[in-house]
Design a protein around this motif. Structure first.
Motif, short mmCIF file in Angstrom:
data_model
loop_
_atom_site.label_atom_id
_atom_site.label_comp_id
_atom_site.label_asym_id
_atom_site.label_seq_id
_atom_site.Cartn_x
_atom_site.Cartn_y
_atom_site.Cartn_z
N ARG A 1 0.89 -1.21 0.12
CA ARG A 1 0.06 0.04 0.11
C ARG A 1 0.75 1.25 -0.01
O ARG A 1 0.40 2.26 -0.47
CB ARG A 1 -0.98 -0.02 1.04
N ARG A 2 2.05 1.02 0.56
CA ARG A 2 2.82 2.29 0.53
C ARG A 2 3.34 2.63 -0.84
O ARG A 2 3.54 3.95 -1.22
CB ARG A 2 4.14 1.98 1.36
N LYS B 1 -11.94 11.63 2.54
CA LYS B 1 -11.09 11.02 3.66
C LYS B 1 -10.22 11.80 4.36
O LYS B 1 -9.14 11.24 4.69
CB LYS B 1 -10.74 9.43 3.15
N SER C 1 -4.16 6.39 -2.79
CA SER C 1 -5.65 6.13 -3.12
C SER C 1 -6.33 7.54 -2.83
O SER C 1 -6.03 8.19 -1.96
CB SER C 1 -6.11 5.32 -1.94
N GLU D 1 4.29 10.16 8.59
CA GLU D 1 4.28 9.78 10.06
C GLU D 1 4.08 8.48 10.47
O GLU D 1 4.78 7.76 10.98
CB GLU D 1 3.49 10.71 11.10
N VAL D 2 2.99 8.05 9.92
CA VAL D 2 2.36 6.47 10.21
C VAL D 2 3.21 5.29 9.49
O VAL D 2 3.11 4.18 9.91
CB VAL D 2 0.88 6.22 10.12
N ILE D 3 3.89 5.84 8.80
CA ILE D 3 4.87 4.53 7.97
C ILE D 3 6.34 4.80 8.31
O ILE D 3 7.21 4.20 7.82
CB ILE D 3 4.73 4.56 6.52
N ILE E 1 9.91 14.34 6.40
CA ILE E 1 8.57 15.11 6.41
C ILE E 1 8.58 16.53 6.21
O ILE E 1 7.88 17.27 5.35
CB ILE E 1 7.86 14.74 7.83
N PHE F 1 2.11 -0.61 14.07
CA PHE F 1 2.10 0.74 14.47
C PHE F 1 0.55 1.30 14.74
O PHE F 1 0.60 1.90 15.43
CB PHE F 1 2.48 1.47 13.14
N PHE G 1 0.68 13.25 8.14
CA PHE G 1 0.36 12.05 8.83
C PHE G 1 0.53 10.61 7.84
O PHE G 1 0.92 9.88 8.48
CB PHE G 1 -1.43 12.10 9.05
N ALA G 2 0.29 11.02 6.45
CA ALA G 2 0.55 9.74 5.87
C ALA G 2 2.06 9.24 5.79
O ALA G 2 2.42 8.10 5.74
CB ALA G 2 0.38 10.21 4.32
N ARG H 1 -1.91 13.78 -0.08
CA ARG H 1 -1.66 13.00 0.88
C ARG H 1 -1.29 11.53 -0.03
O ARG H 1 -0.45 10.73 0.44
CB ARG H 1 -2.79 12.75 1.70
N VAL I 1 -2.67 4.12 3.65
CA VAL I 1 -1.28 4.53 3.22
C VAL I 1 -0.13 3.68 3.82
O VAL I 1 0.98 4.01 3.43
CB VAL I 1 -0.99 6.03 4.08
N PHE J 1 -10.26 9.33 -3.01
CA PHE J 1 -11.75 9.09 -3.27
C PHE J 1 -12.69 10.26 -3.44
O PHE J 1 -12.27 11.35 -2.99
CB PHE J 1 -11.97 8.23 -1.49
N LEU K 1 -8.91 14.00 7.64
CA LEU K 1 -9.07 14.09 9.13
C LEU K 1 -9.54 15.42 9.46
O LEU K 1 -8.65 16.33 9.30
CB LEU K 1 -7.87 13.47 9.77
N PRO K 2 -10.74 15.58 9.92
CA PRO K 2 -11.46 17.19 10.10
C PRO K 2 -10.41 17.59 11.34
O PRO K 2 -10.49 18.98 11.20
CB PRO K 2 -12.68 16.78 10.67
N LYS L 1 -7.35 17.81 11.79
CA LYS L 1 -6.01 17.98 11.27
C LYS L 1 -5.96 19.13 10.34
O LYS L 1 -6.74 19.27 9.41
CB LYS L 1 -5.16 16.71 10.81
#
Ligand SMILES: Nc1ncnc2c1ncn2[C@@H]1O[C@H](COP(=O)(O)OP(=O)(O)OP(=O)(O)O)[C@@H](O)[C@H]1O
Ligand SMILES: [Mg+2]
Lengths: 225, 297
Positions: free
Chosen positions: A78-79, A89, A83, A105-107, A114, B215, A102-103, A150, B209, A85, A91-92, A94
């Motif tokens: 997925r990295r 989608k 995607s 950070e979380v990976i 960043i 995590f 965020f995209a 993102r 993502v 839409f 995040l309200p 942020k």
């Protein structure tokens, strides 16, 4: 880059969403998925990033059979696939910048990456001056730009877009298409499901048409119908 | 993948304060169930201490009637000498008994004034060879029928009664602790499920993502773990408080037998470690089930 071999997907209790589909999408291609509502476009896209698994057939992404992928490797797949839409989608709670970072950070991307990537990509999608705004302070077109930023910030090989202009007025939609076209020109393969006849007919890219889960047309430089 | 400690700390913290009432409720149920467990362990330790302390202590007392003739006392003594089951005995004479009596009733001088030394029974404190309750009772009753014997008291009987009582009590408490631990695990499960629901958008984006499963899970697992630990910390406090209250009570009653129920702090720390482990487990199990139910789709 993306290859479907005899792919069938059936949702339990529903009719078949995709029937024995074959398709081969090369690196750097731009493909429109068209067809009536319920014909299987979203299913087609969800199979590529393994949000769904096929009941039959095989799917290759970048030469790898993703049916053989162990579950802990799915995030790696997925990295490489962004995607986008219809409903963004975002995040309200942020800001634009935070949604995009965020995209990364979380990976687990390092902070300095960043710091440089996020402003650059916001500039690219034309939101350089709105980095600190919240989604509700933006127009629909701007929100879609954030979601594209993102999806693209990690420089994926593939960008999947499910009716990205579905909620936008024609003028705004054109802006979004220009952006997707630009992203495609960087070498990213783009697959986009759409109902927008005007866009398909203007851009004249490859068109795959679905009807009741069957691929009924696969046409280079095609039109909506 | 670099583990982003700051990100995880921030997310866990946010999760904990997002729904304060639920967090507090969860921490309190964990605290309650672990306090029960702690109290049960406290009692158990007390009984263990009691048993070791009285294992080879006086096992029964033969009371001699105050007006018994000297020959009768001699007879009792001879029987004790002859019995192969008696390892040791000691005669407590009138003066000694009176001293003990005065100490015991020190708070009520009117009782002391009312009783003279002549009215008190003398006694033999007998240590049997085998400190087995049934054998000691059989042995004791042999002396009960001798002339001049008032009655035979079994110290071990008191201990046994205390033992039985505390065993039942600690079993009831452990039962209640298990039941409420289950309840707190379920509450934990619901709390984490609620947190997952509140963060479903973030989770969806993280998945899209390509955030790793670990995590995505860590902040939620940590949230459960922290709640379990906080609850356990409360229960540690209550165990220390309970022990302190017990000690105060025991000191006031001046009842030697209960001394072993006021535990040394080493024992308390040991119990505390168990409680912290149990709290961690409750948090881990509750949040683990929630996370695997709702994230493994
Ligand atoms: N999660 C699901 N569970 C059950 N059935 C589903 C699910 N998703 C899609 N379907 C069914 O599969 C078929 C294809 O759905 P899909 O979403 O792929 O169509 P679509 O071409 O994207 O439609 P639209 O243009 O309305 O977005 C439909 O009949 C739909 O009802
Ligand atoms: Mg769709």
């Amino acid at each position: 880059m993306i290859k479907l071999e005899n792919v069938t997907k059936e949702y339990p209790g529903h009719s078949v969403a995709l029937k024995e589909a074959d398709a081969d999408i090369a690196k750097g291609e731009f493909v429109f998925l068209v067809g009536p509502s319920g014909s299987g476009k979203s299913t087609f896209l969800r199979l590529i990033n393994k949000q769904e698994d096929p009941d039959d057939g095989r799917i290759f992404v970048a030469g790898k059979d993703i049916g053989q992928l162990s579950s802990w490797k799915v995030p790696m797949l997925r990295r490489n696939i962004g995607s986008v839409f219809q409903d963004f989608k975002l995040l309200p709670n942020k800001t634009v910048g935070e949604n995009v970072s965020f995209a990364l950070e979380v990976i687990g991307r390092p902070k300095n990456v960043i710091k440089t990537q996020v402003p650059a990509i916001c500039e690219l999608v034309g939101l350089g001056d709105k980095v600190d705004k919240y989604p509700h302070q933006l127009s629909g077109g701007e929100q879609q730009r954030v979601s594209i930023a993102r999806a693209f910030v990690n420089r994926p090989l593939i960008l999947l877009a499910d009716e990205p202009t579905g909620n936008l007025d024609p003028q705004t939609a054109i802006g979004i298409m220009r952006l997707l076209d630009r992203i495609n020109k960087t070498g990213t393969t783009v697959v986009m499901a759409t109902h927008d006849r005007g866009i398909v007919d203007t851009m004249r890219r490859r068109v795959i048409e679905l009807a009741d889960g069957l691929i009924v047309r696969d046409q280079a430089q095609g039109v909506y119908e | 993948m670099a583990l982003r400690v700051d990100y995880i700390a921030k997310e866990t913290g946010n999760n904990l304060i997002r729904n304060p009432s639920l967090t507090i409720a969860t921490v309190l149920t964990v605290a309650l169930s672990l306090s029960l467990l702690g109290a049960a362990l406290l009692l158990q330790r007390g009984v263990d201490g009691l048993n070791t302390r009285f294992k080879d202590d006086i096992e029964f007392i033969v009371w001699v009637q105050p007006d018994a003739a000297q020959e009768q006392i001699d007879l009792v003594q001879r029987s004790l000498d002859e019995s192969s089951s008696v390892s040791d005995y000691r005669f407590v004479n009138r003066e000694e008994t009176f001293t003990e009596f005065r100490e015991f009733w020190a708070d009520s001088p009117e009782v002391i004034d009312a009783v003279g030394p002549d009215e008190l029974p003398t006694s033999f404190r007998v240590v049997p060879v085998v400190p087995d309750l049934a054998l000691v009772q059989a042995l004791g009753s042999e002396f009960e029928d001798l002339p001049g014997v008032l009655k035979v008291d079994f110290a071990s009987e008191y201990i046994k009664q205390l033992n039985d009582f505390t065993n039942v009590a600690s079993r009831v408490m452990i039962g209640a602790a298990i039941a409420s631990a289950l309840a707190s695990s379920m509450l934990m499960y619901n709390t984490i499920r609620t947190a997952l629901f509140a963060r479903r958008r973030e989770v969806e984006v993280m998945r899209l993502v390509g955030a790793s499963n670990t995590f995505i899970r860590i902040p939620f697992m940590l949230e459960g773990l922290m709640q379990g630990l906080f609850g356990a910390a409360f229960s540690v406090l209550s165990v220390f408080a309970l022990n302190r209250a017990l000690r105060g009570l025991i000191e006031k009653t001046d009842f030697q037998l209960l001394d072993s129920f006021a535990l040394p702090s080493g024992d308390l720390w040991q119990i505390s470690i168990w409680l912290l482990v149990a709290g961690t487990l409750i948090g881990f199990i509750g949040s683990g089930i929630a996370v695997s139910r709702y994230l493994d789709a």
